[in-house]
Design a protein around this motif. Structure first.
Motif, PDB file in Angstrom:
ATOM      1  N   GLU A 157      12.894   3.695  -3.543  1.00 53.42           N
ATOM      2  CA  GLU A 157      12.477   4.278  -2.495  1.00 53.42           C
ATOM      3  C   GLU A 157      10.912   4.084  -2.398  1.00 53.42           C
ATOM      4  O   GLU A 157      10.566   4.217  -3.440  1.00 53.42           O
ATOM      5  CB  GLU A 157      12.796   5.837  -2.314  1.00 53.42           C
ATOM      6  N   ARG A 158      10.152   3.664  -1.369  1.00 53.31           N
ATOM      7  CA  ARG A 158       8.813   3.514  -1.047  1.00 53.31           C
ATOM      8  C   ARG A 158       8.219   4.620  -0.316  1.00 53.31           C
ATOM      9  O   ARG A 158       9.010   4.974   0.650  1.00 53.31           O
ATOM     10  CB  ARG A 158       8.258   2.417  -1.134  1.00 53.31           C
ATOM     11  N   ASN A 187       9.833  14.765   0.046  1.00 55.77           N
ATOM     12  CA  ASN A 187      11.082  14.092  -0.007  1.00 55.77           C
ATOM     13  C   ASN A 187      11.842  14.824  -1.044  1.00 55.77           C
ATOM     14  O   ASN A 187      13.033  15.211  -0.920  1.00 55.77           O
ATOM     15  CB  ASN A 187      10.852  12.728  -0.314  1.00 55.77           C
ATOM     16  N   HIS A 188      11.232  14.920  -2.369  1.00 54.66           N
ATOM     17  CA  HIS A 188      12.067  15.537  -3.458  1.00 54.66           C
ATOM     18  C   HIS A 188      12.024  17.080  -3.570  1.00 54.66           C
ATOM     19  O   HIS A 188      12.572  17.703  -4.464  1.00 54.66           O
ATOM     20  CB  HIS A 188      11.498  15.024  -4.787  1.00 54.66           C
ATOM     21  N   GLN A 189      11.426  17.694  -2.333  1.00 59.80           N
ATOM     22  CA  GLN A 189      11.733  19.012  -2.213  1.00 59.80           C
ATOM     23  C   GLN A 189      12.933  19.311  -1.435  1.00 59.80           C
ATOM     24  O   GLN A 189      13.576  20.498  -1.491  1.00 59.80           O
ATOM     25  CB  GLN A 189      10.564  19.827  -1.366  1.00 59.80           C
ATOM     26  N   ARG A 190      13.372  18.223  -0.800  1.00 60.44           N
ATOM     27  CA  ARG A 190      14.622  18.328  -0.085  1.00 60.44           C
ATOM     28  C   ARG A 190      15.846  17.559  -0.756  1.00 60.44           C
ATOM     29  O   ARG A 190      17.134  18.104  -0.519  1.00 60.44           O
ATOM     30  CB  ARG A 190      14.265  17.444   1.414  1.00 60.44           C
ATOM     31  N   THR A 191      15.642  16.483  -1.508  1.00 62.84           N
ATOM     32  CA  THR A 191      16.522  15.616  -2.018  1.00 62.84           C
ATOM     33  C   THR A 191      16.250  15.469  -3.592  1.00 62.84           C
ATOM     34  O   THR A 191      15.082  15.785  -3.941  1.00 62.84           O
ATOM     35  CB  THR A 191      16.664  14.333  -1.456  1.00 62.84           C
ATOM     36  N   ARG A 234       0.903  -1.289  -0.168  1.00 62.61           N
ATOM     37  CA  ARG A 234       0.067  -0.037  -0.040  1.00 62.61           C
ATOM     38  C   ARG A 234       1.021   1.205  -0.057  1.00 62.61           C
ATOM     39  O   ARG A 234       0.550   2.303   0.508  1.00 62.61           O
ATOM     40  CB  ARG A 234      -0.930   0.067   1.025  1.00 62.61           C
ATOM     41  N   GLN A 235       1.799   1.199  -0.860  1.00 63.87           N
ATOM     42  CA  GLN A 235       2.858   2.404  -0.799  1.00 63.87           C
ATOM     43  C   GLN A 235       2.894   2.678  -2.419  1.00 63.87           C
ATOM     44  O   GLN A 235       2.582   2.217  -3.386  1.00 63.87           O
ATOM     45  CB  GLN A 235       4.194   2.131  -0.465  1.00 63.87           C
ATOM     46  N   TYR A 236       3.706   3.746  -2.370  1.00 59.95           N
ATOM     47  CA  TYR A 236       3.992   4.508  -3.692  1.00 59.95           C
ATOM     48  C   TYR A 236       5.532   4.597  -4.161  1.00 59.95           C
ATOM     49  O   TYR A 236       6.288   4.789  -3.095  1.00 59.95           O
ATOM     50  CB  TYR A 236       3.227   6.147  -3.821  1.00 59.95           C
ATOM     51  N   ALA A 237       5.737   4.700  -5.305  1.00 65.09           N
ATOM     52  CA  ALA A 237       7.028   4.608  -5.601  1.00 65.09           C
ATOM     53  C   ALA A 237       7.136   5.298  -7.313  1.00 65.09           C
ATOM     54  O   ALA A 237       6.087   5.250  -7.823  1.00 65.09           O
ATOM     55  CB  ALA A 237       7.629   3.134  -5.877  1.00 65.09           C
ATOM     56  N   LEU A 238       8.150   5.806  -7.636  1.00 64.88           N
ATOM     57  CA  LEU A 238       8.320   6.669  -8.699  1.00 64.88           C
ATOM     58  C   LEU A 238       9.160   5.756  -9.926  1.00 64.88           C
ATOM     59  O   LEU A 238       9.897   4.957  -9.590  1.00 64.88           O
ATOM     60  CB  LEU A 238       9.386   7.717  -8.593  1.00 64.88           C
ATOM     61  N   GLY A 239       8.682   5.845 -10.986  1.00 64.77           N
ATOM     62  CA  GLY A 239       9.219   5.174 -12.183  1.00 64.77           C
ATOM     63  C   GLY A 239       8.886   3.727 -12.280  1.00 64.77           C
ATOM     64  O   GLY A 239       8.106   3.316 -11.620  1.00 64.77           O
ATOM     65  N   ARG A 240       9.862   3.255 -13.144  1.00 60.59           N
ATOM     66  CA  ARG A 240       9.730   1.810 -13.180  1.00 60.59           C
ATOM     67  C   ARG A 240      10.455   0.984 -12.015  1.00 60.59           C
ATOM     68  O   ARG A 240      11.240   1.431 -11.351  1.00 60.59           O
ATOM     69  CB  ARG A 240      10.521   1.227 -14.488  1.00 60.59           C
ATOM     70  N   GLU A 241       9.657  -0.065 -11.907  1.00 57.40           N
ATOM     71  CA  GLU A 241      10.175  -1.006 -10.474  1.00 57.40           C
ATOM     72  C   GLU A 241      11.702  -1.271 -10.616  1.00 57.40           C
ATOM     73  O   GLU A 241      12.158  -1.619 -11.578  1.00 57.40           O
ATOM     74  CB  GLU A 241       9.368  -2.157 -10.505  1.00 57.40           C
ATOM     75  N   LYS A 242      12.328  -0.978  -9.426  1.00 58.90           N
ATOM     76  CA  LYS A 242      13.795  -1.329  -9.630  1.00 58.90           C
ATOM     77  C   LYS A 242      14.047  -1.782  -8.140  1.00 58.90           C
ATOM     78  O   LYS A 242      13.316  -1.411  -7.158  1.00 58.90           O
ATOM     79  CB  LYS A 242      14.681  -0.019  -9.963  1.00 58.90           C
ATOM     80  N   SER A 243      15.420  -2.500  -7.956  1.00 61.60           N
ATOM     81  CA  SER A 243      15.495  -2.968  -6.504  1.00 61.60           C
ATOM     82  C   SER A 243      16.010  -1.956  -5.784  1.00 61.60           C
ATOM     83  O   SER A 243      16.841  -1.092  -6.348  1.00 61.60           O
ATOM     84  CB  SER A 243      16.614  -4.195  -6.678  1.00 61.60           C
ATOM     85  N   GLY A 244      15.810  -1.790  -4.730  1.00 62.60           N
ATOM     86  CA  GLY A 244      16.180  -0.820  -3.599  1.00 62.60           C
ATOM     87  C   GLY A 244      15.596   0.439  -3.847  1.00 62.60           C
ATOM     88  O   GLY A 244      16.196   1.419  -3.306  1.00 62.60           O
ATOM     89  N   VAL A 278       1.572  10.045  -1.746  1.00 62.32           N
ATOM     90  CA  VAL A 278       2.134  10.860  -2.871  1.00 62.32           C
ATOM     91  C   VAL A 278       2.826  12.145  -2.430  1.00 62.32           C
ATOM     92  O   VAL A 278       3.679  12.688  -2.797  1.00 62.32           O
ATOM     93  CB  VAL A 278       0.936  11.094  -3.781  1.00 62.32           C
ATOM     94  N   ALA A 279       2.024  12.766  -1.042  1.00 70.25           N
ATOM     95  CA  ALA A 279       2.537  13.809  -0.797  1.00 70.25           C
ATOM     96  C   ALA A 279       3.986  13.696  -0.112  1.00 70.25           C
ATOM     97  O   ALA A 279       4.918  14.525   0.040  1.00 70.25           O
ATOM     98  CB  ALA A 279       1.622  14.172   0.522  1.00 70.25           C
ATOM     99  N   GLU A 280       4.152  12.594   0.441  1.00 67.30           N
ATOM    100  CA  GLU A 280       5.547  12.245   1.143  1.00 67.30           C
ATOM    101  C   GLU A 280       6.605  12.171  -0.162  1.00 67.30           C
ATOM    102  O   GLU A 280       7.767  12.479   0.132  1.00 67.30           O
ATOM    103  CB  GLU A 280       5.545  10.768   1.595  1.00 67.30           C
ATOM    104  N   ILE A 281       6.213  11.718  -1.357  1.00 63.53           N
ATOM    105  CA  ILE A 281       7.205  11.684  -2.567  1.00 63.53           C
ATOM    106  C   ILE A 281       7.618  13.300  -2.629  1.00 63.53           C
ATOM    107  O   ILE A 281       8.632  13.409  -2.728  1.00 63.53           O
ATOM    108  CB  ILE A 281       6.477  11.125  -3.356  1.00 63.53           C
ATOM    109  N   VAL A 282       6.590  14.079  -2.711  1.00 68.22           N
ATOM    110  CA  VAL A 282       6.670  15.493  -3.144  1.00 68.22           C
ATOM    111  C   VAL A 282       7.608  16.154  -1.984  1.00 68.22           C
ATOM    112  O   VAL A 282       8.714  16.679  -2.319  1.00 68.22           O
ATOM    113  CB  VAL A 282       5.447  16.299  -3.189  1.00 68.22           C
TER     114      VAL A 282
END
Length: 119
Positions: free
Chosen positions: A80-81, A91-95, A68-78, A85-89
């Motif tokens: 970030e989840r 996170n990427h306002q900082r990193t 029940r989580q979200y991730a960016l782009g195509r699935e890859k090992s390791g 969606v707000a947490e993604i935003v």
């Protein structure tokens, strides 16, 4: 709910072309918004649209049913989840977010800095 509906960066009624036009008009590196994905697939409900270096990137946001989580782009090992969606935003306002141009096979990165509203 992914926590998107009350957010300034969520463009609910926006399609891909409207999003891209709005970002080209903003013309600022790190401009972004989130829109519903064109495909309306429950496994990829949203798209993060980012402007960088005179280009617009459409980054799929995947929903991972098992966690029940979200991730960016195509699935890859390791990868970030995130729990929303707000947490993604946030996170990427900082990193920095890595932007991959599959056509030219180049990589760039930018932080999400400027919220673009679609009018």
């Amino acid at each position: 709910d992914a926590g998107v509906h009350s957010q300034a960066w969520y463009a609910a009624t926006c399609d891909r072309k409207m999003a891209e036009d709005a970002l080209y008009r903003s013309n600022k590196d790190g401009s972004f918004l989130i829109r519903k994905s064109s495909g309306q697939d429950s496994r990829q409900p949203y798209t993060l649209v980012v402007f960088y270096n005179r280009r617009v990137y459409n980054v799929p946001i995947r929903f991972i049913e098992s966690t029940r989580q979200y991730a960016l782009g195509r699935e890859k090992s390791g990868e970030e989840r995130f729990d929303s969606v707000a947490e993604i935003v946030e996170n990427h306002q900082r990193t920095s977010l890595v932007l991959i141009d599959s056509q030219n096979n180049t990589k760039d990165s930018t932080k999400l800095q400027h919220i673009v509203r679609v009018s």
